[in-house]
Design a protein around this motif. Sequence first.
Motif, short mmCIF file in Angstrom:
data_model
loop_
_atom_site.label_atom_id
_atom_site.label_comp_id
_atom_site.label_asym_id
_atom_site.label_seq_id
_atom_site.Cartn_x
_atom_site.Cartn_y
_atom_site.Cartn_z
N LEU A 59 0.88 -1.21 -0.21
CA LEU A 59 0.07 0.07 -0.05
C LEU A 59 0.97 1.16 -0.11
CD1 LEU A 59 -2.66 -0.98 2.67
CD2 LEU A 59 -3.06 -0.59 -0.10
N LEU A 60 1.91 1.40 0.75
CA LEU A 60 2.96 2.40 0.98
C LEU A 60 3.62 2.59 -0.35
CD1 LEU A 60 4.59 2.13 4.39
CD2 LEU A 60 2.60 3.89 3.53
N LYS A 61 3.92 1.53 -1.18
CA LYS A 61 4.65 1.52 -2.42
C LYS A 61 3.51 2.14 -3.69
CE LYS A 61 7.05 -0.77 -5.90
NZ LYS A 61 6.64 0.14 -7.03
N ASP A 65 3.72 5.79 -5.51
CA ASP A 65 4.07 5.83 -7.04
C ASP A 65 2.81 6.79 -7.45
OD1 ASP A 65 6.02 3.97 -6.71
OD2 ASP A 65 4.73 2.19 -7.40
N GLN A 66 1.75 6.96 -6.66
CA GLN A 66 0.58 7.94 -7.20
C GLN A 66 0.51 9.12 -6.51
OE1 GLN A 66 -1.59 6.84 -9.46
NE2 GLN A 66 -0.55 4.72 -9.58
N GLY A 67 1.82 9.28 -5.73
CA GLY A 67 1.92 10.73 -5.24
C GLY A 67 1.21 10.71 -3.73
N PHE A 68 0.77 9.89 -3.07
CA PHE A 68 0.32 9.90 -1.72
C PHE A 68 1.27 9.38 -0.75
CE2 PHE A 68 -3.45 9.24 -4.58
CZ PHE A 68 -4.35 10.37 -4.47
N GLY A 73 -0.97 7.35 6.98
CA GLY A 73 -0.98 8.26 8.06
C GLY A 73 -2.11 8.79 8.32
N VAL A 74 -3.05 8.93 7.29
CA VAL A 74 -4.56 9.31 7.29
C VAL A 74 -5.55 8.47 7.49
CG1 VAL A 74 -3.65 11.42 5.74
CG2 VAL A 74 -4.91 9.39 4.78
N LEU A 75 -5.36 7.58 7.95
CA LEU A 75 -6.34 6.56 8.18
C LEU A 75 -6.65 6.61 9.75
CD1 LEU A 75 -5.26 3.16 6.67
CD2 LEU A 75 -6.99 4.73 5.88
N THR A 76 -7.94 7.43 9.78
CA THR A 76 -8.51 7.57 11.43
C THR A 76 -10.14 7.27 11.33
OG1 THR A 76 -8.98 9.99 10.63
CG2 THR A 76 -6.64 9.39 11.69
N VAL A 77 -10.43 7.11 12.25
CA VAL A 77 -11.89 6.86 12.57
C VAL A 77 -12.44 8.13 13.30
CG1 VAL A 77 -13.70 5.25 13.57
CG2 VAL A 77 -11.75 4.51 12.23
N CYS A 78 -13.56 8.59 12.91
CA CYS A 78 -14.21 9.86 13.70
C CYS A 78 -14.99 9.00 14.91
CB CYS A 78 -15.03 10.57 12.64
SG CYS A 78 -15.89 11.72 13.72
#
Length: 97
Positions: A59-61, A65-68, A73-78
Motif C-alpha cells: 500500500l505504501l509503495k 507511486d501515485q503521489g500519496f 498516516g491519514v487512516l483515522t476513525v471519527c
Amino acid sequence: MMAVVRMLAYGCPADFLDEYVQIGESTAIESLKHFCDIVIRVFETQYLRKPNTNDIVRLLKEGNDQGFLGMLGVLTVCIGVGRTVPQHGMSGALWGN
C-alpha cells in the motif's frame, strides 16, 4: 438487485424504491442485508482484516507511486465531534486527539 445497487450507490432510502423498482420497503431492506452478508462471506478473508506487513509495504509503495506519500498516516476513525482515533499502529502522539 436493482434496489440494493440504488441504495448503496445513491444512498436511496428503502421506501423511495417502492414506485421506481416496484419493491416494498421491507423486501428492499432484507435484500440489502442478504447482499451485504454474501459480500462479507466472500471477501472477508482477503479484504476485511487488518493489513499485514506485506499489505502495508504494498500500500505504501502504491501510494508513493501515485503521489500519496504517507497515505496510511491519514487512516483515522471519527468517534465524535473533533475526535479521531488512529488506526493500525499509528502513534497517538502524531494525532491531536
